[in-house]
Design a protein around this motif. Structure first.
Motif, PDB file in Angstrom:
ATOM      1  N   ASP A  31       0.598  -1.436   0.363  1.00 48.65           N
ATOM      2  CA  ASP A  31       0.004  -0.511  -0.037  1.00 48.65           C
ATOM      3  C   ASP A  31       0.710   0.969  -0.470  1.00 48.65           C
ATOM      4  O   ASP A  31       0.674   2.614  -0.208  1.00 48.65           O
ATOM      5  CB  ASP A  31      -0.978   0.055   1.669  1.00 48.65           C
ATOM      6  N   ALA A  34       1.724   1.679  -3.223  1.00 47.22           N
ATOM      7  CA  ALA A  34       1.034   2.003  -4.385  1.00 47.22           C
ATOM      8  C   ALA A  34       0.978   4.153  -3.769  1.00 47.22           C
ATOM      9  O   ALA A  34       1.385   4.599  -4.901  1.00 47.22           O
ATOM     10  CB  ALA A  34       0.224   1.806  -4.425  1.00 47.22           C
ATOM     11  N   ALA A  35       1.124   3.739  -2.964  1.00 44.07           N
ATOM     12  CA  ALA A  35       0.715   5.678  -1.944  1.00 44.07           C
ATOM     13  C   ALA A  35       2.358   6.206  -3.001  1.00 44.07           C
ATOM     14  O   ALA A  35       1.854   7.524  -3.632  1.00 44.07           O
ATOM     15  CB  ALA A  35       1.203   5.658  -1.118  1.00 44.07           C
ATOM     16  N   HIS A  40      -2.111   2.402  -8.072  1.00 40.20           N
ATOM     17  CA  HIS A  40      -3.386   1.855  -6.585  1.00 40.20           C
ATOM     18  C   HIS A  40      -4.265   1.093  -7.765  1.00 40.20           C
ATOM     19  O   HIS A  40      -5.498   0.197  -7.240  1.00 40.20           O
ATOM     20  CB  HIS A  40      -4.227   2.978  -7.093  1.00 40.20           C
ATOM     21  N   TRP A  42      -5.859  -2.659  -8.390  1.00 40.75           N
ATOM     22  CA  TRP A  42      -6.942  -3.259  -8.049  1.00 40.75           C
ATOM     23  C   TRP A  42      -5.406  -4.321  -7.334  1.00 40.75           C
ATOM     24  O   TRP A  42      -6.268  -5.235  -5.994  1.00 40.75           O
ATOM     25  CB  TRP A  42      -8.454  -3.718  -7.743  1.00 40.75           C
ATOM     26  N   VAL A  45      -3.505  -3.516  -4.221  1.00 39.47           N
ATOM     27  CA  VAL A  45      -4.598  -2.862  -3.058  1.00 39.47           C
ATOM     28  C   VAL A  45      -6.122  -3.151  -3.125  1.00 39.47           C
ATOM     29  O   VAL A  45      -5.640  -2.892  -1.318  1.00 39.47           O
ATOM     30  CB  VAL A  45      -4.211  -1.079  -3.189  1.00 39.47           C
TER      31      VAL A  45
END
Length: 159
Positions: A31, A34-35, A40, A42, A45
């Protein structure tokens, strides 16, 4: 600290430089990646959807997250010679993502010194073969051939 020296690297070409400890690739790390990257998707995350729809039956790490693990695990091994002022990323010649890394898996890095290219001022380009292994998996997550520019400590002071 590394037991390697710039002068002794030639003797190690073709040999394994080391094996890192295990590092956890948990959902929080995925996560956070991804940030940082804005990726992001699926499959990385959305835990519930990944459990329902993913062929891997759960979320998996981004390929580039697994690639990003190469540098810190290589540093843990101590691939930068002790008499180098710095070892800088110089490039990647080849990367293959061979298997997914499920959230919650542990990975470790195996590094082999593949070659050396002398440069001016005592600098050296070091080519390594990196294999990121997944605990309990048959196939590694990735293999990558990376290049590092090694700058000798004496050369760094002259610049």
């Amino acid at each position: 600290m590394s037991n390697l020296t710039l002068a002794g690297l030639n003797e190690r070409v073709g040999q394994e430089l080391g094996l890192s400890g295990w590092a956890m690739i948990d959902q929080a790390r995925i996560d956070n990646f991804a940030a940082c990257t804005g990726d992001h998707q699926w499959i990385h995350v959305d835990v519930a959807r990944a459990k329902r729809e993913s062929p891997f039956r759960g979320p998996v790490a981004h390929g580039y997250l697994t690639l990003a693990m190469v540098a810190p695990l290589a540093m843990e091994i101590g691939i930068i010679p002790r008499d180098a002022a710095a070892g800088l990323n110089y490039g990647i010649d080849k990367v293959r993502f061979l298997a997914p890394v499920p959230a919650g898996a542990r990975v470790r890095l195996r590094v082999v010194l593949a070659g050396l290219e002398p440069k001016d001022g005592g600098q050296v380009i070091m080519r390594t073969r990196n294999t990121l292994e997944v605990e309990g998996a048959e196939k590694p997550a990735l293999v990558a051939e990376t290049l590092s520019l090694l700058i000798p400590a004496a050369g760094a002071r002259r610049q």
